[in-house]
Enzyme design. Structure first.
Site, short mmCIF file in Angstrom:
data_model
loop_
_atom_site.label_atom_id
_atom_site.label_comp_id
_atom_site.label_asym_id
_atom_site.label_seq_id
_atom_site.Cartn_x
_atom_site.Cartn_y
_atom_site.Cartn_z
N TYR A 197 0.80 -1.14 -0.02
CA TYR A 197 -0.11 0.22 -0.08
C TYR A 197 0.89 1.34 0.14
O TYR A 197 2.12 1.04 -0.05
CB TYR A 197 -1.00 0.01 1.20
CG TYR A 197 -2.28 -0.93 0.99
CD1 TYR A 197 -3.49 -0.42 0.36
CD2 TYR A 197 -2.16 -1.92 1.50
CE1 TYR A 197 -4.31 -1.42 0.29
CE2 TYR A 197 -3.28 -3.00 1.37
CZ TYR A 197 -4.32 -2.65 0.72
OH TYR A 197 -5.49 -3.48 0.46
N ARG A 245 0.19 -1.93 10.81
CA ARG A 245 -0.09 -3.25 9.89
C ARG A 245 1.38 -3.21 9.01
O ARG A 245 1.86 -2.18 8.48
CB ARG A 245 -1.22 -3.02 8.87
CG ARG A 245 -1.36 -4.04 8.23
CD ARG A 245 -2.31 -5.22 9.03
NE ARG A 245 -3.02 -6.31 8.52
CZ ARG A 245 -2.72 -7.52 8.23
NH1 ARG A 245 -1.73 -8.05 9.00
NH2 ARG A 245 -3.47 -8.33 7.62
N ARG A 334 -3.93 -17.46 7.01
CA ARG A 334 -4.17 -18.58 6.91
C ARG A 334 -3.86 -19.40 8.43
O ARG A 334 -3.30 -20.53 8.36
CB ARG A 334 -3.73 -19.61 5.85
CG ARG A 334 -4.48 -19.43 4.53
CD ARG A 334 -4.18 -20.60 3.86
NE ARG A 334 -4.85 -21.80 4.45
CZ ARG A 334 -4.99 -23.06 3.90
NH1 ARG A 334 -4.52 -23.34 2.74
NH2 ARG A 334 -5.72 -24.02 4.47
N ARG A 356 -11.26 -13.45 7.50
CA ARG A 356 -12.22 -14.05 6.81
C ARG A 356 -13.09 -15.23 7.42
O ARG A 356 -14.21 -15.60 7.02
CB ARG A 356 -11.78 -14.34 5.21
CG ARG A 356 -11.52 -13.20 4.64
CD ARG A 356 -10.94 -13.23 3.38
NE ARG A 356 -11.03 -11.65 2.70
CZ ARG A 356 -10.44 -10.70 3.10
NH1 ARG A 356 -9.38 -11.00 4.06
NH2 ARG A 356 -10.53 -9.41 2.72
N CYS A 379 -14.47 -21.00 6.36
CA CYS A 379 -14.08 -20.22 5.36
C CYS A 379 -13.37 -21.13 4.07
O CYS A 379 -12.65 -21.81 4.72
CB CYS A 379 -13.06 -19.07 5.73
SG CYS A 379 -12.17 -18.32 4.45
N CYS A 382 -11.91 -18.58 -0.77
CA CYS A 382 -12.42 -18.50 -2.30
C CYS A 382 -12.13 -17.18 -2.75
O CYS A 382 -11.98 -16.79 -3.84
CB CYS A 382 -13.62 -19.09 -2.65
SG CYS A 382 -15.03 -18.34 -1.73
N CYS A 386 -15.92 -11.96 -0.66
CA CYS A 386 -15.42 -10.99 0.07
C CYS A 386 -14.23 -10.13 -0.71
O CYS A 386 -14.22 -8.78 -0.43
CB CYS A 386 -14.72 -11.61 1.32
SG CYS A 386 -13.51 -12.57 0.86
#
Length: 684
Positions: A197, A245, A334, A356, A379, A382, A386
């Site tokens: 970003y 972040r 994950r 998610r 979740c 995929c 979202c």
């Protein structure tokens, strides 16, 4: 609760702010408290999602990122005082949950701003570019550290930000943070030296070629992020927590080119040596926490892991940089709760970030604590609901406007962030409703009907529930899809739904005036015009266990064909992909994070891919194809798998009181199947 999970439910501190447990809901676009791509306001839908997560035992909650300068309408976030008053009135109710709230503030997207065809048209036309500035100033929105290509489009380049603009953003961060502090928010998170970003673009040498005080040396490249935290601390006091972040490593080879897990490559962005130095530097500047993963938009599959990425894909890197700071460090990407709990227990990380999972099931943490893991709706990574931002050769973000404006919906949970449209409303009277087809669409319709008070009856011609989702979830890496199938089958048992297996319905007249929902799915498209087509194995046949040889030609390079080729390669086979279009996975609804992984994986592992190539004949030990130029190509192979798509397979005789759902109405994806089944069940 599994005793191994207990470390996740211990308290910790960010500065002087105590968090009740180690579960962090990380920020997702669309879950914003102050609006997203719209005029800023206190967003009740975003607040509802945040509140649901907090009520269900999230410890630290981060809503969707808030641009301090809104890309739409050019608003500065600190100028709308009314929404901060609304937020202040809401905060006491939030704090009753025991959770803490940090609002994520972003400088923006720079060259990562998602460009659509409409935006390309606006930018290309000088008149429209001027006229559109009040609501979308692309020149300002996409500005970055140095002139750079946009991640999504060759037609909307990014210019260099001026020093005056940088100072304006720094001031805006401080003003917004102060207003949030006064509203009772527990802290802020700065977005982001992360994911490529805008702030990250200043730190990355392959993007930042400035020669002023914001470019060149390490200190200059990180100056923008340092000045922001210093300005916030000056305005809000040193005790007000400020998280960052942060991406440990960029995992990036260059513009639009990521590095896959295990790949030997030269880092174009932030490598581990720089990260070890950067985290200490950022801590000393005033940041109180690092919320970490890896990647950039050029290597998007690290920050938005698809199902092909390994679990806990960022954990080792985050654990490593934890050694170089004294402030808490959170790992996301994950994450498996058991692995996270073990890492927390051993002091390797301080918190675990999940995102998610909360879209699929806002109560998943509560269910985990209660030992009800089998009741958690999973979740499946995929990104269909979202974050289905698509990009393929020559095409920028190819996404419905509704999806662009309404992120953070969920393919497997039709209600998430759509409560005004999808909700359980008790039926005025109970009816017997016959459902033909026991795949995901049929089971979702039955589930919702039962919750509404109806008596659904499923008629499934095979001897098992699941339909085409059984082969769709068969590949070795699709454990989360198999979890979803198990969840649906369990819902049929828990809700005591009547199921008739081995029952093929041929005439709906047998149901009289009872409502009927048809969920018979689709059938494969057979290439009957291709000589030798009978030698081919259909995609579902292969996924259901049909044997193939060593060298396998996959006809069709859409998502299904590409995933089959990926599975074949993982099993040690030698796939060859033949695709008519000019790129693989060139279809809407498939997030760039997912599709770019597959494209780059095939390139890295030298899987032969024939684009703009058409199958002409299937022979005993080869196929004959034609290129776009008309050149004939013979490809030797032992087996041929056909993945040429599907066509709807509705039951004939549809009449009054009959609804078609999912692929038997229109071939789509899991999201369209589940959402249409939910909507059909609402209408009965």
């Amino acid at each position: 609760m599994d005793a191994r999970l207990e470390p996740l439910f211990t308290p910790w501190k960010i500065g002087n702010c105590e968090i009740k447990n180690r579960i962090v809901l990380t920020s997702m676009g669309g879950t914003n408290l102050l609006g997203w791509m719209e005029k800023n306001h206190f967003d009740k839908e975003g607040a509802r999602f945040i509140m649901e997560a907090a009520k269900n035992n999230a410890g630290l909650v981060l809503p969707g990122c808030q641009p301090v300068y809104n890309p739409m309408f050019g608003q500065w976030l600190y100028k709308n005082k009314k929404m901060y008053e609304d937020l202040k009135a809401w905060m006491p109710e939030f704090h009753k949950t025991g959770a803490k709230l940090f609002v994520q503030l972003t400088a923006g997207f720079g060259r990562s701003f998602t460009i659509s065809k409409m935006m390309e048209s606006l930018y290309a036309n000088k008149f429209l570019r001027v006229v559109s500035k009040p609501f979308m100033d692309l020149d300002k929105i996409t500005a970055t550290a140095s002139p750079s290509p946009n991640r999504w489009s060759d037609k909307v380049p990014s210019r260099e930000m001026t020093v005056e603009e940088i100072h304006e953003f720094v001031e805006a961060f401080a003003k917004c943070a102060k207003l949030l502090q006064e509203a009772g928010v527990d802290g802020v998170e700065i977005h982001a030296v992360h994911e490529g970003y805008l702030l990250d673009q200043f730190t990355l040498k392959y993007v930042n070629h400035r020669t002023d005080e914001y470019g060149g040396s390490f200190e200059n490249r990180y100056r923008f992020a340092v000045e922001i935290v210093q300005a916030i601390k000056k305005e809000c006091g040193k005790e007000f927590p400020v998280s960052l972040r942060y991406s440990v490593r960029s995992m990036t080879k260059g513009f639009r080119e990521g590095a896959l897990p295990g790949e030997d490559y030269e880092e174009a962005g932030r490598d581990m040596a720089e990260s070890e130095k950067a985290v200490k530097y950022l801590q000393d500047a005033g940041y109180d926490m690092l919320n970490c993963d890896n990647g950039t938009y050029d290597a998007w599959y690290w920050a938005h892991p698809p199902i092909y990425m390994p679990e806990n894909c960022n954990l080792l890197d985050v654990e490593h940089i934890r050694k170089f700071v004294d402030i808490p460090v959170v790992c996301a990407g994950r994450m498996d709760p058991l692995a996270a709990a073990e890492a927390v227990a051993e002091g390797r990380i301080d918190g675990a970030g999940f995102a998610r999972r909360f879209l699929a099931d806002q109560a998943w943490v509560t269910k985990l604590m209660e030992g009800r893991e089998e009741d958690i709706r999973p979740c499946i990574l995929c990104h269909n609901g979202c974050f289905n931002m698509c990009h393929y050769k020559g095409v920028p973000n190819d996404q419905e406007l509704s999806d662009s404006l309404h992120l953070a919906r969920c393919a497997v949970n039709a209600e998430t962030m759509q409560w005004d449209k999808h909700y359980i409303k008790k039926a005025p009277s109970s009816k017997k409703v016959h459902i033909i087809g026991g795949g995901i669409g049929g089971m979702e319709a039955a589930r919702v009907l039962k919750l509404r008070g109806h008596e659904p009856v499923i008629h499934e011609k095979s001897d098992v529930l699941g339909g085409t989702f059984i082969p769709a979830s068969a590949e070795s890496y699709k454990d989360k899809l198999r979890d979803l199938l198990a969840w649906y089958r369990r819902q049929m048992e828990v809700q005591n739904i009547e199921v008739h297996l081995g029952e093929a319905v041929r005439d709906m007249a047998q149901f009289g005036s009872d409502p009927v929902i048809v969920a018979t799915g689709a059938v494969p498209r057979i290439l009957k015009n291709v000589p030798g087509h009978e030698r081919m194995i259909e995609a579902c046949e292969y996924l259901n266990g049909a044997k193939v040889g060593d060298v396998v030609a996959v006809i069709g390079g859409g998502l299904t064909g590409s995933e089959i080729a990926y599975e074949l390669a993982l099993k040690g086979k030698k796939p060859v992909i033949v695709e008519m279009k000019d790129d693989l996975v060139s279809q809407t609804g498939v997030c760039l994070a997912n599709s770019s992984y597959l494209r780059e994986w095939f390139a890295l592992h030298q899987v032969p891919v024939y684009l703009e190539t058409t199958l002409k004949e299937v022979r005993e030990d080869s196929i004959i194809c034609a290129t776009k130029e008309g050149k004939e190509v013979e490809i030797a192979c032992d087996s041929v798998i056909s993945s040429a798509g599907y066509i709807p397979n509705p039951l004939q005789g549809n009449g009054k009181g009959v609804q078609l759902v999912g692929d038997c109405l229109k071939v789509g994806n899991l999201r369209s199947v589940i959402w249409s089944a939910y909507e059909a069940a609402m209408k009965v």
